[in-house]
Scaffold this motif. Structure first.
Motif, short mmCIF file in Angstrom:
data_model
loop_
_atom_site.label_atom_id
_atom_site.label_comp_id
_atom_site.label_asym_id
_atom_site.label_seq_id
_atom_site.Cartn_x
_atom_site.Cartn_y
_atom_site.Cartn_z
N VAL A 235 0.87 -1.18 0.00
CA VAL A 235 0.00 0.00 0.00
C VAL A 235 0.91 1.23 0.00
O VAL A 235 1.65 1.47 0.95
CB VAL A 235 -0.91 0.01 1.24
N THR A 236 0.84 2.02 -1.09
CA THR A 236 1.78 3.14 -1.25
C THR A 236 1.03 4.41 -1.60
O THR A 236 0.24 4.43 -2.54
CB THR A 236 2.80 2.84 -2.37
N LEU A 237 1.28 5.46 -0.83
CA LEU A 237 0.73 6.77 -1.16
C LEU A 237 1.86 7.77 -1.32
O LEU A 237 2.74 7.87 -0.48
CB LEU A 237 -0.24 7.27 -0.08
N LYS A 238 1.79 8.51 -2.44
CA LYS A 238 2.74 9.59 -2.68
C LYS A 238 2.00 10.92 -2.60
O LYS A 238 0.88 11.05 -3.09
CB LYS A 238 3.38 9.45 -4.06
N LEU A 239 2.65 11.89 -1.96
CA LEU A 239 2.12 13.25 -1.90
C LEU A 239 3.04 14.13 -2.73
O LEU A 239 4.22 14.28 -2.40
CB LEU A 239 2.07 13.74 -0.45
N ASN A 240 2.50 14.66 -3.82
CA ASN A 240 3.31 15.48 -4.75
C ASN A 240 4.58 14.76 -5.16
O ASN A 240 5.65 15.35 -5.27
CB ASN A 240 3.64 16.83 -4.11
N GLY A 241 4.46 13.44 -5.35
CA GLY A 241 5.59 12.63 -5.82
C GLY A 241 6.46 12.05 -4.73
O GLY A 241 7.32 11.21 -5.02
N GLU A 242 6.26 12.45 -3.48
CA GLU A 242 7.08 11.95 -2.37
C GLU A 242 6.34 10.84 -1.63
O GLU A 242 5.18 11.00 -1.24
CB GLU A 242 7.40 13.09 -1.40
N VAL A 243 7.01 9.71 -1.42
CA VAL A 243 6.38 8.57 -0.76
C VAL A 243 6.12 8.89 0.71
O VAL A 243 7.03 9.27 1.45
CB VAL A 243 7.27 7.31 -0.87
N MET A 244 4.87 8.70 1.13
CA MET A 244 4.47 8.94 2.51
C MET A 244 4.05 7.63 3.20
O MET A 244 4.43 7.38 4.34
CB MET A 244 3.32 9.95 2.56
N GLN A 245 3.25 6.84 2.53
CA GLN A 245 2.88 5.52 3.04
C GLN A 245 3.48 4.47 2.12
O GLN A 245 3.43 4.60 0.89
CB GLN A 245 1.35 5.34 3.04
N ASP A 246 4.04 3.42 2.70
CA ASP A 246 4.60 2.33 1.91
C ASP A 246 4.72 1.11 2.83
O ASP A 246 5.76 0.88 3.43
CB ASP A 246 5.95 2.72 1.32
N GLU A 298 -1.33 10.39 -4.81
CA GLU A 298 -1.30 9.27 -5.75
C GLU A 298 -1.22 7.99 -4.95
O GLU A 298 -0.22 7.74 -4.26
CB GLU A 298 -0.11 9.40 -6.69
N GLY A 299 -2.29 7.19 -5.00
CA GLY A 299 -2.36 5.98 -4.20
C GLY A 299 -2.34 4.73 -5.05
O GLY A 299 -3.10 4.61 -6.02
N THR A 300 -1.48 3.79 -4.70
CA THR A 300 -1.32 2.54 -5.44
C THR A 300 -1.34 1.37 -4.47
O THR A 300 -0.74 1.43 -3.40
CB THR A 300 0.01 2.53 -6.21
N ILE A 301 -2.03 0.30 -4.85
CA ILE A 301 -1.96 -0.97 -4.13
C ILE A 301 -1.65 -2.05 -5.16
O ILE A 301 -2.22 -2.05 -6.26
CB ILE A 301 -3.26 -1.28 -3.37
N THR A 302 -0.77 -2.95 -4.80
CA THR A 302 -0.33 -3.99 -5.72
C THR A 302 -1.51 -4.64 -6.45
O THR A 302 -2.43 -5.15 -5.82
CB THR A 302 0.43 -5.09 -4.95
N GLY A 303 -1.47 -4.60 -7.77
CA GLY A 303 -2.48 -5.28 -8.57
C GLY A 303 -3.79 -4.56 -8.73
O GLY A 303 -4.68 -5.05 -9.44
N LEU A 304 -3.96 -3.40 -8.07
CA LEU A 304 -5.25 -2.72 -8.09
C LEU A 304 -5.21 -1.40 -8.85
O LEU A 304 -6.22 -0.69 -8.91
CB LEU A 304 -5.74 -2.46 -6.66
N GLY A 305 -4.07 -1.05 -9.41
CA GLY A 305 -3.98 0.19 -10.16
C GLY A 305 -3.61 1.37 -9.29
O GLY A 305 -3.11 1.21 -8.17
#
Length: 315
Positions: A235-246, A298-305
């Protein structure tokens, strides 16, 4: 069917429109979409017949449309949203430290006490689940509107389980057979309103803290549960391109099966309903950087887009 490099499995479901036209359910494969409105008016209607529909989707045929010519909306309109609080160990510890007053307990003491509390929760087998409002849902690429009264807006990217078969008082062993798909949810939160300072004996105020319009960006798509393992997704969230959650979903205290089973003991979960599984570590409160006008999440989760939302101050 070709497999999208961003999605698990050969296809996913979504809700789309062309220009100002009506919304329709669609099958996504790679960079193209097949209109499924001849089979059902909405993705929720497809989920209501999920056991029959899923095998047919593998053989779906018709006129495909380019994905980049369509607007992508929230993939489903749930009747109910069940949300999980304090379900990632590292996240809970970080929030407890962040909420401790400046003259309060030392950080290491807080961490030790909260870790012990979570060990008790696991032993007692009691998830913490509360109710969200469907009116907070917005699309995966729509603006998140920060209300004028919100002073500490924060992000919480989460894995969401989407119900297919109705689930009422189901066992943990059977719970995942009621999950049709998974998607991404960002549980945006007004941090200053989570705890009612005027009524500490009552506790949290989830209505105002989490349910403003657009506070739950959802999607982009529903990826069938058969295509991925919810127990090991990043589970990865970027804020203005900077990784915040990973963080991996391995850090969950209670897994998807336990959460669905637990919620179903009280509520009958219906097709299209969402069970949000909690936020991993890395929220704005932890980083000392909350959401501002113009920020892009920008939020991404493996396999979910990936979902991408710009913040807009309503003032």
């Amino acid at each position: 069917m070709e497999t999208s490099p961003y999605l698990a499995g050969p296809f996913a479901l979504g809700t789309f429109s062309a220009g100002a036209g009506p919304r329709f359910p669609g099958l996504v494969a790679g960079d193209r979409v097949l209109d499924l409105s001849a089979h059902a008016p909405t993705t929720r209607a497809l989920l209501e017949r999920w056991d029959d529909v899923l095998p047919l989707l593998h053989e779906a045929a018709g006129e495909w449309r380019p994905l980049d010519e369509l607007r992508v909306h929230a993939p489903v309109e749930p009747r109910q949203i069940l949300q999980s609080g304090a379900n990632y160990r590292t996240h809970v510890i970080d929030l407890a430290v962040a909420h401790e007053p400046a003259n309060g307990r030392p950080a290491e003491q807080v961490r030790a006490e909260v870790a012990a509390m979570m060990d008790r929760r696991v032993a007692e087998d009691q998830p913490y689940v509360f109710i969200g409002l469907p009116s907070s849902v917005t699309g995966p690429y729509d603006d998140v509107v920060i209300p004028s009264w919100c002073t500490k807006p924060d992000w919480e990217l989460e894995l969401a389980a989407v119900i297919g078969r109705p689930a009422f008082r189901v066992s943990q062993d059977a719970a995942l057979t009621h999950v049709a798909a998974y998607t991404i949810a960002n549980d945006v939160t007004a941090r200053e309103l989570v705890f009612r300072r005027d009524m500490p004996e009552i506790g949290t105020d989830w209505l105002r803290a989490k349910n403003a319009p657009t506070f739950t960006p959802l999607g982009p798509y529903l990826v069938p549960a058969a295509f991925l393992d919810p127990g090991d997704l990043q589970v990865t969230l970027k804020l203005n391109g900077e990784v915040m959650q990973d963080e991996s979903t391995k850090d969950m205290i209670f897994d998807v099966a336990r959460l669905v089973s637990y919620a179903s003991q009280t509520v009958e979960l219906l097709p299209g309903d969402l069970v949000l599984t909690g936020s991993p570590a890395g929220n704005g409160l932890h980083h000392g950087r909350l959401l501002r006008d113009g920020d892009v999440m920008e939020g991404t989760i493996t396999g979910l887009g990936t979902q991408r939302n710009r913040c807009r101050d309503e003032r």
